[in-house]
Design an enzyme around this catalytic site. Structure first.
Site, mmCIF file in Angstrom:
data_model
loop_
_atom_site.group_PDB
_atom_site.id
_atom_site.type_symbol
_atom_site.label_atom_id
_atom_site.label_comp_id
_atom_site.label_asym_id
_atom_site.label_seq_id
_atom_site.Cartn_x
_atom_site.Cartn_y
_atom_site.Cartn_z
ATOM 1 N N THR A 1 45.224 -80.024 56.787
ATOM 2 C CA THR A 1 45.652 -81.404 56.512
ATOM 3 C C THR A 1 46.780 -81.432 55.489
ATOM 4 O O THR A 1 47.851 -82.016 55.731
ATOM 5 C CB THR A 1 44.461 -82.214 55.968
ATOM 6 N N THR A 2 46.551 -80.793 54.357
ATOM 7 C CA THR A 2 47.530 -80.803 53.273
ATOM 8 C C THR A 2 48.824 -80.123 53.716
ATOM 9 O O THR A 2 49.909 -80.527 53.306
ATOM 10 C CB THR A 2 46.950 -80.074 52.047
ATOM 11 N N TYR B 1 36.182 -77.323 61.627
ATOM 12 C CA TYR B 1 36.741 -78.149 60.553
ATOM 13 C C TYR B 1 36.337 -79.598 60.833
ATOM 14 O O TYR B 1 36.909 -80.256 61.700
ATOM 15 C CB TYR B 1 38.260 -77.955 60.554
ATOM 16 N N LYS C 1 33.869 -76.112 57.741
ATOM 17 C CA LYS C 1 34.653 -76.709 56.655
ATOM 18 C C LYS C 1 34.366 -78.193 56.735
ATOM 19 O O LYS C 1 34.741 -78.845 57.709
ATOM 20 C CB LYS C 1 36.144 -76.415 56.842
ATOM 21 N N SER D 1 34.817 -81.778 55.454
ATOM 22 C CA SER D 1 35.619 -82.727 54.676
ATOM 23 C C SER D 1 35.110 -84.141 54.917
ATOM 24 O O SER D 1 35.773 -84.962 55.558
ATOM 25 C CB SER D 1 37.098 -82.618 55.064
ATOM 26 N N GLY E 1 34.871 -79.942 51.383
ATOM 27 C CA GLY E 1 36.269 -80.373 51.329
ATOM 28 C C GLY E 1 36.513 -81.720 50.668
ATOM 29 O O GLY E 1 37.556 -82.328 50.886
ATOM 30 N N ASP F 1 36.875 -82.718 47.058
ATOM 31 C CA ASP F 1 36.967 -82.055 45.761
ATOM 32 C C ASP F 1 36.251 -82.826 44.645
ATOM 33 O O ASP F 1 35.661 -82.223 43.754
ATOM 34 C CB ASP F 1 38.441 -81.839 45.390
ATOM 35 N N GLU F 2 36.312 -84.150 44.721
ATOM 36 C CA GLU F 2 35.716 -84.975 43.662
ATOM 37 C C GLU F 2 34.190 -84.973 43.704
ATOM 38 O O GLU F 2 33.530 -85.446 42.792
ATOM 39 C CB GLU F 2 36.268 -86.411 43.715
ATOM 40 N N VAL G 1 37.302 -75.878 50.169
ATOM 41 C CA VAL G 1 38.710 -75.902 50.552
ATOM 42 C C VAL G 1 39.203 -77.306 50.253
ATOM 43 O O VAL G 1 38.625 -78.279 50.735
ATOM 44 C CB VAL G 1 38.898 -75.598 52.063
ATOM 45 N N SER H 1 42.692 -79.955 48.567
ATOM 46 C CA SER H 1 44.088 -80.084 48.148
ATOM 47 C C SER H 1 44.264 -79.917 46.640
ATOM 48 O O SER H 1 45.276 -79.392 46.184
ATOM 49 C CB SER H 1 44.618 -81.458 48.565
HETATM 50 C C1 LIG Z 1 41.466 -86.046 53.548
HETATM 51 C C2 LIG Z 1 41.935 -84.900 52.701
HETATM 52 O O1 LIG Z 1 43.116 -84.685 52.580
HETATM 53 N N1 LIG Z 1 41.004 -84.183 52.133
HETATM 54 C C3 LIG Z 1 41.321 -83.019 51.317
HETATM 55 C C4 LIG Z 1 40.650 -83.117 49.957
HETATM 56 O O2 LIG Z 1 40.983 -81.986 49.219
HETATM 57 C C5 LIG Z 1 41.131 -84.378 49.227
HETATM 58 O O3 LIG Z 1 42.532 -84.353 49.109
HETATM 59 C C6 LIG Z 1 40.530 -84.432 47.815
HETATM 60 O O4 LIG Z 1 39.144 -84.374 47.895
HETATM 61 C C7 LIG Z 1 40.961 -85.708 47.088
HETATM 62 O O5 LIG Z 1 40.367 -86.836 47.671
HETATM 63 C C8 LIG Z 1 40.856 -81.757 52.034
HETATM 64 O O6 LIG Z 1 39.544 -81.873 52.497
HETATM 65 C C9 LIG Z 1 41.800 -81.498 53.185
HETATM 66 C C10 LIG Z 1 41.869 -80.097 53.561
HETATM 67 O O7 LIG Z 1 40.975 -79.331 53.308
HETATM 68 C C11 LIG Z 1 43.076 -79.596 54.268
HETATM 69 O O8 LIG Z 1 44.182 -79.686 53.726
HETATM 70 O O9 LIG Z 1 42.912 -79.095 55.373
#
Ligand SMILES: CC(=O)N[C@@H]([C@@H](O)[C@H](O)[C@H](O)CO)[C@@H](O)CC(=O)C(=O)O
Length: 349
Positions: free
Chosen positions: A80-81, A172, A202, A204, A228, A230-231, A245, A247
């Protein structure tokens, strides 16, 4: 275009600890996770538009940054990122190759996301990941013409996995973005009978009931449960997450590793302090409008490595956003003036 997970050394028994994707033979131990972004630079495209070409030349530098500065040694590429779904197949192949090549002898694992709307493209990417020596593949549910039942989704995943029969396979689960709401717990039920290379999930999503039941119902398996959101990572660790995993690990990898260490030492009150600190930052940016574009701007700010703007339809983060995020990072002690690398502000403006 990647996401990563960190590895740290020293657990309670001095063994190496893993965070993120772990091999089936490794012990389940949390560590840290993070994910790089798509390292794009704006150039004049073939059609006279600025289409955001990929700047492959900074990937090697970014590998070193992740390993040395953030303690991240496992990478999730083209997710995603990394705007993996906004890239062409040829670009996805090149990005994957660059991460595998530049990560050799530096990174522990490079997992490539190969999900696509077209099964054939997904299979091509899976086969390519195997050819270049990636450590695993991950797949999201196809999200335009959608699988409406668990069995149909499994059939799709199975066909992709079969194109790389020697590679560990990860599903995922990101229902908010794919719109495919099939519960992960349901999907995992008997999945290895259909997909022998299945090694983990994974996850999310914020549904901790679903996540907890994935762990609870598969205790006999050696699956990786990579969280996935993070918070909410600490809550997922309590539920049995074996890695993460995300961002924010691109720039809060070190902080997250500290939380993981505290969790492993069973110092829950310290772990909670770290999680609350991380939450304060995420809560702050979410209110400003937070997504992949904003993540890139923060990554540029913190690492000093120009990540470039995102590709359309995403829009570059505003200068106001970057300034506010920078002030917040400083006020939370996540960033000092010394951390700011020369040129990082220019690169993000
Ligand atoms: C929807 C989204 O982008 N979720 C992020 C999180 O890391 C998210 O940015 C973080 O928890 C902040 O809300 C990841 O789960 C995405 C991810 O793992 C990826 O880049 O594939």
């Amino acid at each position: 275009s990647a996401a990563a997970a960190a590895r740290r050394s020293g657990g309670t028994d001095g063994a190496e600890a893993w965070w993120g994707v772990r091999p089936a033979t490794a012990r389940a131990r949390p560590d840290g996770g993070r994910r790089p972004d798509d390292l794009g630079v704006p150039v004049e495209g073939r059609w006279g538009l600025t289409c955001g070409e990929i700047n492959f030349s900074v990937i090697g530098q970014y590998v070193d940054y992740l390993v040395k500065e953030q303690g991240v040694k496992n990478i999730f590429v083209n997710g995603t990122t990394g705007e993996g779904l906004s890239l062409s197949i040829s670009e996805r192949r090149q990005v994957a190759e660059e991460w595998v090549t530049k990560g050799k002898d530096k990174l522990d694992q490079v997992v490539i996301h190969v999900g696509a709307l077209s099964l054939k493209e997904s299979q091509e990417l899976a086969q390519h990941a195997a050819e270049i020596g990636a450590d695993g593949i991950a797949v999201i549910a196809p999200f335009f013409l959608k699988p409406w039942t668990k069995d149909i989704l499994i059939n799709f995943l199975k066909e992709v996995a079969a194109a790389a029969p020697a590679l560990p396979f990860y599903y995922y689960h990101i229902p908010a973005l794919t719109g495919v709401k099939i519960r992960a717990e349901e999907l995992l039920d008997g999945i290895q009978d259909k997909i022998p290379t299945f090694r983990g999930l994974k996850f999310s999503d914020t549904d901790l009931l679903d996540f907890g039941q994935c762990v609870d119902q598969n205790r006999q398996q050696q699956f990786a449960f990579l969280f996935g959101v993070d918070e909410q990572l600490l809550s997922a660790l309590v539920m049995g997450a074996t890695g993460a995993v995300g961002s924010t690990y691109n720039y809060l990898g070190k902080k997250t590793n500290q939380m993981l260490e505290a969790f492993e030492r069973k110092d829950l009150s310290l772990a909670l302090n770290y999680q609350f600190c991380i939450q304060r930052f995420i809560n702050f940016v979410v209110k400003l409008g937070f997504g992949v574009s904003q993540t890139k701007a923060i990554m540029t700010l913190v690492s000093g490595i120009p990540m470039g703007p995102p590709r359309l339809p995403l829009q570059k983060a505003s200068r106001e956003f970057t300034d506010s995020a920078e002030a917040k990072l400083k006020s939370l002690d996540f960033l000092s003036f010394a951390d700011l690398k020369d040129g990082s502000l220019e690169a993000s403006s």
